[in-house]
Design an enzyme around this catalytic site. Structure first.
Site, PDB file in Angstrom:
ATOM      1  CG  HIS A   1     -28.819 -17.585  66.133  1.00 33.53           C
ATOM      2  ND1 HIS A   1     -28.687 -16.457  65.142  1.00 33.53           N
ATOM      3  CD2 HIS A   1     -29.181 -18.611  65.616  1.00 33.53           C
ATOM      4  CE1 HIS A   1     -29.469 -16.901  64.076  1.00 33.53           C
ATOM      5  NE2 HIS A   1     -29.832 -18.338  64.219  1.00 33.53           N
TER       6      HIS A   1
ATOM      7  NE  ARG B   1     -26.448 -20.270  60.958  1.00 35.58           N
ATOM      8  CZ  ARG B   1     -27.541 -20.348  61.143  1.00 35.58           C
ATOM      9  NH1 ARG B   1     -27.963 -21.826  60.520  1.00 35.58           N
ATOM     10  NH2 ARG B   1     -28.468 -19.757  61.919  1.00 35.58           N
TER      11      ARG B   1
HETATM   12  C1  NCD Z   1     -30.739 -22.399  65.334  1.00 33.35           C
HETATM   13  C2  NCD Z   1     -29.075 -22.124  64.970  1.00 33.35           C
HETATM   14  O1  NCD Z   1     -28.686 -22.285  63.715  1.00 33.35           O
HETATM   15  O2  NCD Z   1     -28.476 -22.056  66.035  1.00 33.35           O
HETATM   16  N1  NCD Z   1     -31.197 -22.531  63.978  1.00 33.35           N
HETATM   17  C3  NCD Z   1     -32.012 -21.392  63.698  1.00 33.35           C
HETATM   18  O3  NCD Z   1     -31.138 -20.360  63.297  1.00 33.35           O
HETATM   19  N2  NCD Z   1     -33.300 -20.945  63.719  1.00 33.35           N
HETATM   20  C4  NCD Z   1     -30.900 -23.408  66.105  1.00 33.35           C
HETATM   21  C5  NCD Z   1     -30.428 -25.035  65.797  1.00 33.35           C
HETATM   22  O4  NCD Z   1     -29.571 -25.221  64.678  1.00 33.35           O
HETATM   23  O5  NCD Z   1     -30.719 -25.789  66.537  1.00 33.35           O
END
Ligand code: NCD
Length: 292
Positions: free
Chosen positions: A128, A100
């Site tokens: 994602h 990430r």
């Molecule tokens: C999301 C992200 O990180 O994009 N979170 C997740 O992985 N469930 C949504 C978000 O942060 O709004």
């Protein structure tokens, strides 16, 4: 195989992952055929609760071990190490890297240099894809047929920060391949970028006129860390218009847009959606490691 974009997976591969996911969901006691010893490198340059811990749980359940670099401030990143060198390093110690990163395109850069599979766990406001897998799995479980990926005739409404939310970008990319009605609800400034528009998508400023037509309402948080700033909230008037068998989803974390009073409504599926994330990531890890 890397997973940078949801488009990296064919529909057959996704169906295969869904069927394995279903198996894991029903059999938490993992049979030996699915045990696949490995080391997973969980590399998070941005905060995470669900994605990082569900990848970790998924790996442990498959008999893997996890190197968790959830707080890059304790790694050589603070000494100025670049992403490429960090990825090469991780590949020396692990069989698969989950990344990430705040920059759009970072997962692609990592995949280009990595000697082991890279899974994109969110790159800036880009994509994602593992979230999309669990989102689509949740929709498929409620409305789909076992033997095919088919969402025809559904009305799916994405609402919230469509400009900067990466979950809705990957989801829109995937859903636009189906014969569905796709509604985008956001203030003009935070509407879906053109690259995610398709023949089946229509933009709206608010939910009022489409609340009663929607089968899946997918809400997102306003992405303050990416400069977004506006207020919106699901109202009791919206809920009164909902169909009895529709579902409400959210990738979480939520802010004020999704009030807690809705949690008790049987149409609230976001906690189930979140749990599906662990099974999906088990199936994905299993598939990637098996085919490596
Ligand atoms: C999301 C992200 O990180 O994009 N979170 C997740 O992985 N469930 C949504 C978000 O942060 O709004």
């Amino acid at each position: 195989m890397h997973l940078v974009s949801i488009n990296d997976l064919s529909h057959n591969q996704i169906l295969d992952i869904f069927n394995i996911t279903k198996h894991f969901e029903k059999n938490t006691d993992i049979v030996n055929t699915y045990k696949i010893p490995h080391i997973l490198y969980n590399l998070f340059y941005e905060p995470s609760t669900r994605t990082s811990s569900s990848f970790q749980a998924a790996s442990l359940l498959l008999n893997g071990s996890v190197i968790a670099v959830n707080e890059v401030n304790y790694s050589s990143v603070v000494k100025g190490e670049n992403l490429e060198d960090t990825i090469i390093t991780a590949g020396c110690y692990a069989d698969v890297i989950v990344l990430r990163h705040p920059e759009t395109g970072a997962a692609e850069r990592a995949a280009n240099i990595s000697t082991v599979p890279v899974i994109n766990a969110g790159d800036g406001n880009g994509e994602h894809p593992t979230q999309t897998l669990l989102d689509v799995y949740t929709i498929w479980k409620h409305f789909g047929r076992d033997d095919e990926l088919n969402f025809n005739d559904l009305t799916i409404t994405l609402m919230g920060d469509l400009k900067n939310g990466r979950t809705v970008h990957s989801l829109a990319k995937f859903l636009s391949k189906f014969n569905i009605a796709l509604n985008y609800v956001a203030p003009e400034q935070y509407q879906m970028p053109d690259e995610y528009m398709c023949d089946c998508s229509v933009k709206y400023q608010d939910l009022t006129n489409i609340a009663s037509l929607t089968d899946v309402l997918y809400m997102t948080r306003v992405q303050g860390e990416r400069g977004s700033q506006f207020h919106y909230q699901l109202t009791k008037e919206n809920v009164e218009q909902f169909k009895s068998n529709m579902i409400v989803m959210h990738p979480l974390p939520r802010n004020q847009e999704l009030p807690m009073w809705f949690d008790a409504d049987p149409r609230a599926k976001y906690f189930e959606q979140m749990k599906n994330g662990m099974y999906i990531r088990m199936a994905l890890l299993y598939t990637i490691l098996r085919d490596k």
